[in-house]
Design a protein around this motif. Structure first.
Motif, PDB file in Angstrom:
ATOM      1  N   GLY A 239       6.542  23.761   0.010  1.00 32.03           N
ATOM      2  CA  GLY A 239       6.833  23.924  -1.906  1.00 32.03           C
ATOM      3  C   GLY A 239       7.930  22.235  -2.328  1.00 32.03           C
ATOM      4  O   GLY A 239       7.728  21.338  -2.987  1.00 32.03           O
ATOM      5  N   ASP A 240       8.174  21.677  -0.946  1.00 32.61           N
ATOM      6  CA  ASP A 240       9.058  20.176  -0.725  1.00 32.61           C
ATOM      7  C   ASP A 240       8.542  19.620  -0.200  1.00 32.61           C
ATOM      8  O   ASP A 240       8.301  19.087   0.487  1.00 32.61           O
ATOM      9  CB  ASP A 240      10.551  20.607  -0.554  1.00 32.61           C
ATOM     10  N   CYS A 241       8.807  18.271  -1.085  1.00 30.21           N
ATOM     11  CA  CYS A 241       7.418  17.420  -0.812  1.00 30.21           C
ATOM     12  C   CYS A 241       8.471  16.817   0.122  1.00 30.21           C
ATOM     13  O   CYS A 241      10.020  16.096  -0.657  1.00 30.21           O
ATOM     14  CB  CYS A 241       7.469  16.312  -2.920  1.00 30.21           C
ATOM     15  N   VAL A 242       8.405  15.801   0.803  1.00 31.11           N
ATOM     16  CA  VAL A 242       8.289  15.141   1.525  1.00 31.11           C
ATOM     17  C   VAL A 242       8.492  13.559   2.072  1.00 31.11           C
ATOM     18  O   VAL A 242       8.345  12.381   2.596  1.00 31.11           O
ATOM     19  CB  VAL A 242       8.783  15.760   3.434  1.00 31.11           C
ATOM     20  N   GLY A 243       7.175  13.842   1.103  1.00 33.37           N
ATOM     21  CA  GLY A 243       6.781  11.953   1.204  1.00 33.37           C
ATOM     22  C   GLY A 243       5.077  11.837  -0.133  1.00 33.37           C
ATOM     23  O   GLY A 243       4.341  12.583   0.082  1.00 33.37           O
ATOM     24  N   ARG A 244       4.918  10.664  -0.618  1.00 29.44           N
ATOM     25  CA  ARG A 244       3.969  10.457  -0.305  1.00 29.44           C
ATOM     26  C   ARG A 244       3.159   9.205  -0.598  1.00 29.44           C
ATOM     27  O   ARG A 244       4.300   8.190   0.139  1.00 29.44           O
ATOM     28  CB  ARG A 244       3.865  10.207  -2.448  1.00 29.44           C
ATOM     29  N   TYR A 245       1.995   9.262   0.530  1.00 26.59           N
ATOM     30  CA  TYR A 245       1.792   8.391   0.839  1.00 26.59           C
ATOM     31  C   TYR A 245       0.335   7.427   1.117  1.00 26.59           C
ATOM     32  O   TYR A 245      -0.468   8.745   0.109  1.00 26.59           O
ATOM     33  CB  TYR A 245       1.241   8.837   2.931  1.00 26.59           C
ATOM     34  N   VAL A 246      -0.328   6.117   1.612  1.00 23.07           N
ATOM     35  CA  VAL A 246      -1.238   6.287   1.686  1.00 23.07           C
ATOM     36  C   VAL A 246      -2.650   6.013   2.148  1.00 23.07           C
ATOM     37  O   VAL A 246      -3.700   7.101   1.332  1.00 23.07           O
ATOM     38  CB  VAL A 246      -1.625   4.584   1.594  1.00 23.07           C
ATOM     39  N   THR A 247      -2.109   6.648   3.774  1.00 19.39           N
ATOM     40  CA  THR A 247      -2.853   7.141   3.936  1.00 19.39           C
ATOM     41  C   THR A 247      -2.462   8.351   4.417  1.00 19.39           C
ATOM     42  O   THR A 247      -1.308   9.077   4.377  1.00 19.39           O
ATOM     43  CB  THR A 247      -3.503   6.796   5.500  1.00 19.39           C
ATOM     44  N   TYR A 248      -3.757   8.864   4.768  1.00 19.89           N
ATOM     45  CA  TYR A 248      -3.650  11.153   5.645  1.00 19.89           C
ATOM     46  C   TYR A 248      -2.909  10.785   6.610  1.00 19.89           C
ATOM     47  O   TYR A 248      -1.614  11.435   6.902  1.00 19.89           O
ATOM     48  CB  TYR A 248      -4.792  11.958   5.466  1.00 19.89           C
ATOM     49  N   GLU A 249      -2.677   9.544   7.531  1.00 20.56           N
ATOM     50  CA  GLU A 249      -2.013   9.749   8.495  1.00 20.56           C
ATOM     51  C   GLU A 249      -0.830   9.950   8.763  1.00 20.56           C
ATOM     52  O   GLU A 249      -0.247  10.717   9.042  1.00 20.56           O
ATOM     53  CB  GLU A 249      -3.001   8.998   9.714  1.00 20.56           C
ATOM     54  N   GLN A 250      -0.547   9.140   7.542  1.00 21.19           N
ATOM     55  CA  GLN A 250       1.208   8.749   7.010  1.00 21.19           C
ATOM     56  C   GLN A 250       2.120  10.384   7.034  1.00 21.19           C
ATOM     57  O   GLN A 250       3.070  10.750   7.341  1.00 21.19           O
ATOM     58  CB  GLN A 250       1.217   7.641   6.297  1.00 21.19           C
ATOM     59  N   ALA A 251       0.776  10.790   6.181  1.00 18.13           N
ATOM     60  CA  ALA A 251       1.585  11.891   5.475  1.00 18.13           C
ATOM     61  C   ALA A 251       2.030  13.439   6.618  1.00 18.13           C
ATOM     62  O   ALA A 251       2.029  13.728   6.888  1.00 18.13           O
ATOM     63  CB  ALA A 251       0.546  12.193   4.192  1.00 18.13           C
ATOM     64  N   ARG A 252       0.373  13.139   7.305  1.00 16.06           N
ATOM     65  CA  ARG A 252       0.668  14.517   8.346  1.00 16.06           C
ATOM     66  C   ARG A 252       1.327  14.184   9.324  1.00 16.06           C
ATOM     67  O   ARG A 252       2.871  14.868   9.617  1.00 16.06           O
ATOM     68  CB  ARG A 252      -0.730  14.076   9.005  1.00 16.06           C
ATOM     69  N   ALA A 253       2.060  12.848   9.209  1.00 15.64           N
ATOM     70  CA  ALA A 253       3.221  12.355  10.688  1.00 15.64           C
ATOM     71  C   ALA A 253       4.084  12.505  10.371  1.00 15.64           C
ATOM     72  O   ALA A 253       4.749  13.271  10.747  1.00 15.64           O
ATOM     73  CB  ALA A 253       3.000  10.611  11.004  1.00 15.64           C
ATOM     74  N   SER A 254       4.563  12.801   8.685  1.00 16.03           N
ATOM     75  CA  SER A 254       5.828  12.698   7.947  1.00 16.03           C
ATOM     76  C   SER A 254       5.981  14.348   8.267  1.00 16.03           C
ATOM     77  O   SER A 254       7.537  14.760   7.634  1.00 16.03           O
ATOM     78  CB  SER A 254       5.551  12.537   6.784  1.00 16.03           C
ATOM     79  N   TYR A 255       4.488  15.126   7.867  1.00 18.29           N
ATOM     80  CA  TYR A 255       4.628  16.628   7.762  1.00 18.29           C
ATOM     81  C   TYR A 255       5.325  17.353   8.795  1.00 18.29           C
ATOM     82  O   TYR A 255       6.603  18.133   9.308  1.00 18.29           O
ATOM     83  CB  TYR A 255       3.413  17.161   6.904  1.00 18.29           C
TER      84      TYR A 255
ATOM     85  N   LYS B 277      -4.983  13.974  -6.965  1.00 18.67           N
ATOM     86  CA  LYS B 277      -7.006  13.328  -7.148  1.00 18.67           C
ATOM     87  C   LYS B 277      -6.447  12.443  -8.459  1.00 18.67           C
ATOM     88  O   LYS B 277      -7.387  11.848  -8.118  1.00 18.67           O
ATOM     89  CB  LYS B 277      -7.206  14.488  -8.241  1.00 18.67           C
ATOM     90  N   ALA B 278      -5.318  12.187  -8.853  1.00 20.56           N
ATOM     91  CA  ALA B 278      -4.348  11.047 -10.384  1.00 20.56           C
ATOM     92  C   ALA B 278      -4.466   9.931  -9.335  1.00 20.56           C
ATOM     93  O   ALA B 278      -4.927   8.859 -10.163  1.00 20.56           O
ATOM     94  CB  ALA B 278      -3.729  11.375 -10.849  1.00 20.56           C
ATOM     95  N   THR B 279      -3.908  10.261  -8.496  1.00 20.79           N
ATOM     96  CA  THR B 279      -2.884   8.439  -8.047  1.00 20.79           C
ATOM     97  C   THR B 279      -3.549   8.741  -6.666  1.00 20.79           C
ATOM     98  O   THR B 279      -4.009   7.403  -6.185  1.00 20.79           O
ATOM     99  CB  THR B 279      -1.726   9.002  -7.126  1.00 20.79           C
ATOM    100  N   GLY B 280      -4.320   9.262  -6.078  1.00 20.09           N
ATOM    101  CA  GLY B 280      -5.051   9.199  -5.202  1.00 20.09           C
ATOM    102  C   GLY B 280      -3.878   9.389  -3.401  1.00 20.09           C
ATOM    103  O   GLY B 280      -4.814   9.204  -2.587  1.00 20.09           O
ATOM    104  N   LEU B 281      -3.077   9.366  -3.895  1.00 17.00           N
ATOM    105  CA  LEU B 281      -2.290   9.398  -2.850  1.00 17.00           C
ATOM    106  C   LEU B 281      -1.743  10.387  -2.222  1.00 17.00           C
ATOM    107  O   LEU B 281      -2.110  11.855  -2.643  1.00 17.00           O
ATOM    108  CB  LEU B 281      -0.910   9.121  -2.861  1.00 17.00           C
ATOM    109  N   PHE B 282      -1.441  10.814  -0.640  1.00 20.11           N
ATOM    110  CA  PHE B 282      -1.240  12.507   0.124  1.00 20.11           C
ATOM    111  C   PHE B 282      -0.059  12.150   0.250  1.00 20.11           C
ATOM    112  O   PHE B 282       0.900  11.228   0.299  1.00 20.11           O
ATOM    113  CB  PHE B 282      -2.036  11.498   1.804  1.00 20.11           C
ATOM    114  N   VAL B 283       0.425  13.560  -0.355  1.00 23.18           N
ATOM    115  CA  VAL B 283       1.779  14.111  -0.340  1.00 23.18           C
ATOM    116  C   VAL B 283       2.122  15.477   0.890  1.00 23.18           C
ATOM    117  O   VAL B 283       1.202  16.285   0.805  1.00 23.18           O
ATOM    118  CB  VAL B 283       1.800  15.260  -1.580  1.00 23.18           C
ATOM    119  N   ALA B 284       2.617  14.344   1.273  1.00 20.99           N
ATOM    120  CA  ALA B 284       3.676  15.784   2.801  1.00 20.99           C
ATOM    121  C   ALA B 284       4.401  17.201   1.568  1.00 20.99           C
ATOM    122  O   ALA B 284       5.293  16.372   1.285  1.00 20.99           O
ATOM    123  CB  ALA B 284       4.252  15.484   3.768  1.00 20.99           C
TER     124      ALA B 284
END
Length: 218
Positions: free
Chosen positions: A154-170, A143-150
Protein backbone atom coordinates in the motif's frame (compact mmCIF):
# COMPACT_ATOMS: atom_id res chain seq x y z
CA UNK A 1 -19.48 -38.39 9.55
CA UNK A 2 -17.79 -41.07 11.63
CA UNK A 3 -19.12 -41.94 15.09
CA UNK A 4 -16.03 -40.35 16.67
CA UNK A 5 -16.54 -37.15 14.69
CA UNK A 6 -20.24 -37.09 15.54
CA UNK A 7 -19.59 -37.54 19.27
CA UNK A 8 -16.91 -34.86 19.21
CA UNK A 9 -19.23 -32.49 17.36
CA UNK A 10 -22.08 -33.04 19.79
CA UNK A 11 -19.72 -32.40 22.71
CA UNK A 12 -18.39 -29.28 20.99
CA UNK A 13 -21.84 -27.83 20.37
CA UNK A 14 -22.80 -28.47 23.98
CA UNK A 15 -19.74 -26.65 25.33
CA UNK A 16 -19.71 -23.84 22.77
CA UNK A 17 -23.42 -23.42 22.20
CA UNK A 18 -23.11 -19.64 21.96
CA UNK A 19 -20.57 -19.83 19.12
CA UNK A 20 -21.65 -19.80 15.49
CA UNK A 21 -20.37 -23.13 14.16
CA UNK A 22 -18.28 -23.35 11.02
CA UNK A 23 -20.17 -25.52 8.48
CA UNK A 24 -16.95 -26.59 6.72
CA UNK A 25 -15.81 -28.41 9.88
CA UNK A 26 -18.90 -30.60 10.04
CA UNK A 27 -18.09 -34.16 8.99
CA UNK A 28 -14.43 -33.32 8.47
CA UNK A 29 -12.83 -32.17 11.72
CA UNK A 30 -12.70 -33.64 15.20
CA UNK A 31 -12.86 -30.80 17.71
CA UNK A 32 -11.37 -32.50 20.77
CA UNK A 33 -9.91 -29.55 22.73
CA UNK A 34 -12.08 -27.14 24.69
CA UNK A 35 -12.82 -24.34 25.08
CA UNK A 36 -12.13 -22.84 21.67
CA UNK A 37 -13.25 -19.36 22.70
CA UNK A 38 -12.23 -16.82 25.33
CA UNK A 39 -13.50 -13.53 26.74
CA UNK A 40 -11.47 -10.52 25.57
CA UNK A 41 -12.50 -7.03 26.66
CA UNK A 42 -15.91 -8.34 27.64
CA UNK A 43 -16.57 -10.08 24.33
CA UNK A 44 -16.34 -13.75 23.45
CA UNK A 45 -14.08 -14.55 20.54
CA UNK A 46 -12.37 -17.55 19.02
CA UNK A 47 -8.93 -18.42 20.31
CA UNK A 48 -6.13 -17.91 17.80
CA UNK A 49 -5.44 -21.60 17.11
CA UNK A 50 -9.12 -22.33 16.50
CA UNK A 51 -9.55 -19.21 14.36
CA UNK A 52 -6.63 -20.26 12.16
CA UNK A 53 -8.12 -23.76 12.03
CA UNK A 54 -11.51 -22.51 10.88
CA UNK A 55 -9.94 -20.21 8.29
CA UNK A 56 -7.82 -23.06 6.96
CA UNK A 57 -10.84 -25.34 6.51
CA UNK A 58 -12.90 -22.51 5.00
CA UNK A 59 -10.23 -21.90 2.35
CA UNK A 60 -9.95 -25.56 1.43
CA UNK A 61 -13.57 -26.69 1.74
CA UNK A 62 -15.63 -23.51 1.82
CA UNK A 63 -17.37 -21.41 -0.81
CA UNK A 64 -15.41 -21.60 -4.09
CA UNK A 65 -16.66 -18.17 -5.10
CA UNK A 66 -14.99 -16.73 -2.01
CA UNK A 67 -11.78 -18.78 -2.24
CA UNK A 68 -11.35 -19.60 -5.95
CA UNK A 69 -7.56 -20.01 -5.74
CA UNK A 70 -7.94 -22.78 -3.12
CA UNK A 71 -10.08 -25.02 -5.31
CA UNK A 72 -7.70 -27.99 -5.13
CA UNK A 73 -6.18 -27.19 -1.72
CA UNK A 74 -6.58 -29.67 1.14
CA UNK A 75 -5.78 -30.16 4.82
CA UNK A 76 -3.61 -33.17 5.68
CA UNK A 77 -5.39 -36.06 7.38
CA UNK A 78 -3.67 -35.66 10.75
CA UNK A 79 -4.76 -32.03 10.99
CA UNK A 80 -8.40 -33.06 10.70
CA UNK A 81 -8.05 -33.63 14.45
CA UNK A 82 -7.95 -30.21 16.08
CA UNK A 83 -5.70 -31.21 19.01
CA UNK A 84 -2.96 -32.31 16.58
CA UNK A 85 -3.09 -29.00 14.71
CA UNK A 86 -3.28 -27.00 17.95
CA UNK A 87 -0.15 -28.67 19.36
CA UNK A 88 1.77 -27.79 16.20
CA UNK A 89 0.26 -24.28 16.14
CA UNK A 90 0.92 -23.40 19.77
CA UNK A 91 4.56 -24.46 19.53
CA UNK A 92 5.25 -22.16 16.58
CA UNK A 93 2.80 -19.27 16.57
CA UNK A 94 4.24 -15.75 16.67
CA UNK A 95 2.08 -12.67 17.26
CA UNK A 96 1.21 -10.71 14.10
CA UNK A 97 2.25 -13.65 11.91
CA UNK A 98 0.09 -15.58 9.44
CA UNK A 99 -0.16 -19.30 8.76
CA UNK A 100 1.41 -19.90 5.34
CA UNK A 101 1.43 -23.06 3.21
CA UNK A 102 3.16 -21.79 0.06
CA UNK A 103 6.55 -20.42 1.10
CA UNK A 104 8.51 -23.54 2.07
CA UNK A 105 7.26 -25.81 -0.73
CA UNK A 106 6.75 -24.16 -4.10
CA UNK A 107 3.40 -25.12 -5.59
CA UNK A 108 2.23 -26.79 -2.39
CA UNK A 109 -1.52 -27.44 -2.19
CA UNK A 110 -1.81 -29.15 1.20
CA UNK A 111 -1.85 -27.62 4.66
CA UNK A 112 0.33 -29.77 6.91
CA UNK A 113 3.38 -29.72 9.19
CA UNK A 114 5.74 -30.50 6.31
CA UNK A 115 4.99 -27.28 4.44
CA UNK A 116 3.42 -24.75 6.81
CA UNK A 117 5.09 -22.02 8.85
CA UNK A 118 4.29 -18.61 10.32
CA UNK A 119 5.52 -15.45 8.62
CA UNK A 120 4.80 -11.75 9.29
CA UNK A 121 1.38 -10.70 8.01
CA UNK A 122 2.76 -8.11 5.58
CA UNK A 123 5.31 -10.55 4.18
CA UNK A 124 2.58 -13.13 3.70
CA UNK A 125 0.69 -10.62 1.57
CA UNK A 126 3.81 -10.06 -0.57
CA UNK A 127 4.75 -13.68 -1.24
CA UNK A 128 1.40 -15.46 -1.51
CA UNK A 129 0.51 -16.77 -4.99
CA UNK A 130 -1.77 -14.53 -7.02
CA UNK A 131 -3.75 -15.09 -10.23
CA UNK A 132 -1.89 -14.32 -13.44
CA UNK A 133 -2.51 -10.87 -14.84
CA UNK A 134 -1.00 -8.53 -17.43
CA UNK A 135 0.45 -6.27 -14.75
CA UNK A 136 2.16 -7.86 -11.78
CA UNK A 137 1.00 -7.25 -8.18
CA UNK A 138 2.45 -4.04 -6.83
CA UNK A 139 2.16 -2.22 -10.17
CA UNK A 140 -0.97 -0.40 -11.30
CA UNK A 141 -1.66 2.14 -13.99
CA UNK A 142 -3.24 5.43 -13.08
CA UNK A 143 -6.07 5.94 -15.58
CA UNK A 144 -6.00 9.71 -15.16
CA UNK A 145 -2.26 10.23 -15.74
CA UNK A 146 -1.33 7.05 -17.60
CA UNK A 147 1.61 6.57 -15.26
CA UNK A 148 2.58 3.22 -13.74
CA UNK A 149 2.55 3.29 -9.93
CA UNK A 150 4.70 0.88 -7.89
CA UNK A 151 3.51 0.10 -4.36
CA UNK A 152 4.59 -2.29 -1.59
CA UNK A 153 1.92 -3.10 0.99
CA UNK A 154 0.00 0.00 0.00
CA UNK A 155 2.98 2.39 0.18
CA UNK A 156 3.91 4.14 -3.06
CA UNK A 157 7.57 3.64 -4.02
CA UNK A 158 7.44 5.55 -7.30
CA UNK A 159 5.51 6.64 -10.41
CA UNK A 160 6.95 5.82 -13.83
CA UNK A 161 6.38 6.37 -17.52
CA UNK A 162 6.85 2.70 -18.38
CA UNK A 163 5.67 -0.53 -16.84
CA UNK A 164 9.20 -1.96 -16.82
CA UNK A 165 10.50 0.92 -14.72
CA UNK A 166 7.70 0.47 -12.19
CA UNK A 167 8.21 -3.28 -12.07
CA UNK A 168 11.94 -2.98 -11.37
CA UNK A 169 11.24 -0.45 -8.62
CA UNK A 170 8.60 -2.71 -7.08
CA UNK A 171 10.91 -5.73 -7.09
CA UNK A 172 13.71 -3.79 -5.41
CA UNK A 173 11.39 -2.36 -2.77
CA UNK A 174 9.82 -5.78 -2.18
CA UNK A 175 13.23 -7.36 -1.64
CA UNK A 176 14.24 -4.59 0.75
CA UNK A 177 11.04 -4.90 2.76
CA UNK A 178 11.30 -8.68 3.05
CA UNK A 179 14.94 -8.42 4.12
CA UNK A 180 13.98 -5.99 6.89
CA UNK A 181 11.66 -8.63 8.35
CA UNK A 182 14.07 -11.59 8.27
CA UNK A 183 14.98 -11.22 11.99
CA UNK A 184 11.28 -11.82 12.80
CA UNK A 185 10.97 -15.12 10.93
CA UNK A 186 12.08 -18.65 11.77
CA UNK A 187 15.13 -20.21 10.11
CA UNK A 188 13.17 -22.40 7.64
CA UNK A 189 11.21 -19.38 6.46
CA UNK A 190 14.37 -17.26 6.27
CA UNK A 191 15.97 -19.61 3.78
CA UNK A 192 12.94 -19.49 1.49
CA UNK A 193 12.59 -15.71 1.84
CA UNK A 194 16.26 -15.19 0.90
CA UNK A 195 15.59 -17.06 -2.33
CA UNK A 196 12.70 -14.70 -3.06
CA UNK A 197 14.91 -11.69 -2.29
CA UNK A 198 17.61 -12.93 -4.67
CA UNK A 199 15.03 -13.63 -7.39
CA UNK A 200 13.53 -10.14 -7.04
CA UNK A 201 16.91 -8.41 -7.27
CA UNK A 202 18.01 -10.57 -10.20
CA UNK A 203 14.86 -9.80 -12.16
CA UNK A 204 15.17 -6.09 -11.35
CA UNK A 205 18.77 -6.10 -12.65
CA UNK A 206 17.67 -7.78 -15.87
CA UNK A 207 14.98 -5.16 -16.39
CA UNK A 208 17.40 -2.32 -15.69
CA UNK A 209 19.83 -3.77 -18.21
CA UNK A 210 17.17 -3.59 -20.93
CA UNK A 211 15.24 -0.48 -19.92
CA UNK A 212 16.49 2.86 -18.69
CA UNK A 213 15.08 3.85 -15.32
CA UNK A 214 15.13 7.51 -16.26
CA UNK A 215 11.58 8.75 -16.23
CA UNK A 216 10.61 8.31 -12.61
CA UNK A 217 8.38 11.23 -11.74
CA UNK A 218 7.77 10.96 -7.98
Amino acid sequence: MSKLQEEAWIRFTAVEEDVQLCPTLVGRAIIDVYPVTEIVNGRRQQKKAYRDYVNMFNRCYGDRTVYPSYEDATVCEEWHTFSVFKKWHDGRFIEDHALDKDLLVVGNREYGPHACCFIPNDINALVKPVPERDIMPGVNRNKATGLFVATVNGDCVGRYVTYEQARASYLQAKAKHIESKLPLTVERANEALRVIIDDCLSEAEEIEAKHSLFGRLL
